[in-house]
Motif scaffolding. Structure first.
Motif, PDB file in Angstrom:
ATOM      1  N   GLU A   1     -38.500  14.511 -12.061  1.00 45.54           N
ATOM      2  CA  GLU A   1     -37.351  15.241 -12.568  1.00 45.54           C
ATOM      3  C   GLU A   1     -37.846  16.384 -13.440  1.00 45.54           C
TER       4      GLU A   1
ATOM      5  N   ALA B   1     -41.308  10.014  -8.141  1.00 48.27           N
ATOM      6  CA  ALA B   1     -40.125  10.879  -8.175  1.00 48.27           C
ATOM      7  C   ALA B   1     -40.218  11.707  -9.444  1.00 48.27           C
TER       8      ALA B   1
ATOM      9  N   LEU C   1     -29.530  18.285  -9.795  1.00 49.52           N
ATOM     10  CA  LEU C   1     -28.809  17.190 -10.432  1.00 49.52           C
ATOM     11  C   LEU C   1     -27.625  17.710 -11.230  1.00 49.52           C
TER      12      LEU C   1
ATOM     13  N   ARG D   1     -30.587  10.658  -7.273  1.00 48.79           N
ATOM     14  CA  ARG D   1     -29.952  10.196  -8.493  1.00 48.79           C
ATOM     15  C   ARG D   1     -28.625   9.515  -8.135  1.00 48.79           C
TER      16      ARG D   1
ATOM     17  N   ASN E   1     -30.923  19.552 -14.127  1.00 47.92           N
ATOM     18  CA  ASN E   1     -32.329  19.428 -13.767  1.00 47.92           C
ATOM     19  C   ASN E   1     -32.494  19.349 -12.255  1.00 47.92           C
ATOM     20  N   TYR E   2     -33.751  19.280 -11.816  1.00 53.73           N
ATOM     21  CA  TYR E   2     -34.084  19.202 -10.395  1.00 53.73           C
ATOM     22  C   TYR E   2     -34.882  17.924 -10.149  1.00 53.73           C
ATOM     23  N   LEU E   3     -34.646  17.292  -8.999  1.00 50.95           N
ATOM     24  CA  LEU E   3     -35.328  16.054  -8.642  1.00 50.95           C
ATOM     25  C   LEU E   3     -36.014  16.239  -7.298  1.00 50.95           C
TER      26      LEU E   3
ATOM     27  N   THR F   1     -32.303   6.000 -10.445  1.00 49.40           N
ATOM     28  CA  THR F   1     -32.947   6.876  -9.457  1.00 49.40           C
ATOM     29  C   THR F   1     -33.469   6.009  -8.318  1.00 49.40           C
TER      30      THR F   1
ATOM     31  N   ARG G   1     -41.117  11.162 -14.792  1.00 47.63           N
ATOM     32  CA  ARG G   1     -41.915  10.937 -13.592  1.00 47.63           C
ATOM     33  C   ARG G   1     -41.828   9.444 -13.303  1.00 47.63           C
TER      34      ARG G   1
ATOM     35  N   SER H   1     -36.020  11.046  -3.030  1.00 49.49           N
ATOM     36  CA  SER H   1     -35.538  10.543  -4.312  1.00 49.49           C
ATOM     37  C   SER H   1     -34.101  11.001  -4.499  1.00 49.49           C
TER      38      SER H   1
END
Length: 347
Positions: free
Chosen positions: A301, A299, A278, A334, A282-284, A340, A316, A332
């Motif tokens: 994050e 989903a 992202l 962003r 962060n990571y999704l 989301t 979450r 998922s």
């Protein structure tokens, strides 16, 4: 069959939509949609972000087997702005960073198809050599270079690895190729030599069969530092790979997990799909949730400290008002406005 529909829902539909907060697009006399086009039901709980949603409704693997496969782009009211009937299911239909569209399969061959703004297939991209092109992931950069996900099958004497194993089992590994705009391979990575067969989830993977899909990579993503992230469902693992050396930088999840989950949510993930980096750092990912005490999907994050190997759940996102369990598939994303978008897979 190709159709391009450019219209907005009639004013009466919009008024009904706003008053009732629910709309089902199924009036064939008003929409002129084919009878086998999937029924789309829309519920609005708040203001959705503008934009179109790309879907490939179909039936596979025991789910919705009577469904006619389509490519479709729909608006927030569920009204198609484009659809195409297919002869076989398609996968991974999306808008690429260079402005082109792409999808895999659909009766046009098991390769990735590049589509222009008039919805014409103008090219294909596929793994060179090896065992074929995987349908899960295909990325086109703005400069026209691509990342391809492929398969590398090898014959393995599984009798030397597990009791009851076949002497000549076909074991599927993961292959990633990067190609430039001219189609030349500029980088390649193979999972062989990096993942051991016994690292797989033996509750879901039969190591005594003739075909063994022990990794099942389903997503490829470039991190901000230029290295490569992959999601491997049957390892329950997100892996970061060095672009410079091909060596694994870290492994998160599964039997070889190197991270500690900190904070109030330490469930982690399992059976996951669709890892993405992202803009906020962060990571999704889509957590199918196979091993959670309450088996539901979400989903997820994550805020990762790659130095100290910690992972903290920032968000979450579970389905509302009711939980959904998507055993396979899922995604998922962003959106630009901060929302989301979650695809719940087989759920």
């Amino acid at each position: 069959k190709f159709f391009l529909i450019i219209r907005r829902p009639p004013r009466s539909t919009l008024l009904f939509f706003r008053r009732q907060r629910q709309l089902c697009i199924r009036d064939r006399q008003n929409t002129n949609l084919p009878e086998d086009f999937p029924e789309i039901e829309v519920n609005i709980y708040d203001e959705p972000e503008p934009g179109y949603i790309f879907i490939t409704p179909s039936g596979l693997w025991g789910y919705f087997l009577d469904a006619t496969p389509y490519l479709a782009i729909v608006d927030n009211y569920g009204t198609p702005v484009y659809y195409q009937e297919l002869t076989t299911p398609a996968f991974d239909f999306k808008l690429q960073p260079n402005g082109m569209l792409s999808f895999h399969g659909g009766g046009y061959g098991n390769v990735n198809h590049v589509v222009d703004s008039a919805y014409n297939i103008v090219g294909t991209r596929a793994i060179s050599g090896y065992s074929g092109t995987d349908f899960h992931e295909f990325r086109i950069r703005e400069n026209g270079s691509v990342l391809l996900l492929g398969m590398e099958d090898r014959l393995v004497d599984m009798s030397a690895i597990v009791p009851g194993g076949q002497q000549a089992a076909t074991v599927r590994g993961t292959l990633i190729q990067e190609k430039d705009a001219n189609g030349s391979i500029t980088w390649q990575w193979s999972s062989w030599g990096h993942f051991e067969i016994l690292e797989t989830d033996t509750a879901h993977v039969d190591l005594t069969g003739m075909f063994i899909d022990y990794i099942h990579t389903n997503a490829v993503e470039e991190d901000d530092d230029g290295n490569i992230l992959i999601s491997s469902r049957n390892l329950h693992e997100i892996t970061k790979i060095s672009k410079a050396t091909g060596e694994i930088i870290w492994r998160m999840g599964g039997s070889q997990n190197e991270f500690s989950f900190i904070g109030t949510d330490t469930l982690g993930f399992s059976g996951q799909h669709h890892i993405r980096k992202l803009d906020n750092g962060n990571y999704l990912l889509f957590d199918n949730g196979w091993f959670h005490p309450e088996v539901v999907s979400s989903a997820l994050e994550l805020d990762l400290d790659e130095t100290n190997k910690t992972a903290e759940v920032v968000n979450r996102f579970r389905s509302q008002p009711d939980d959904i369990t998507g055993y396979i598939m899922g995604s998922s994303q962003r959106l630009p406005g901060g929302h989301t978008l979650v695809g719940w897979g087989s759920g």
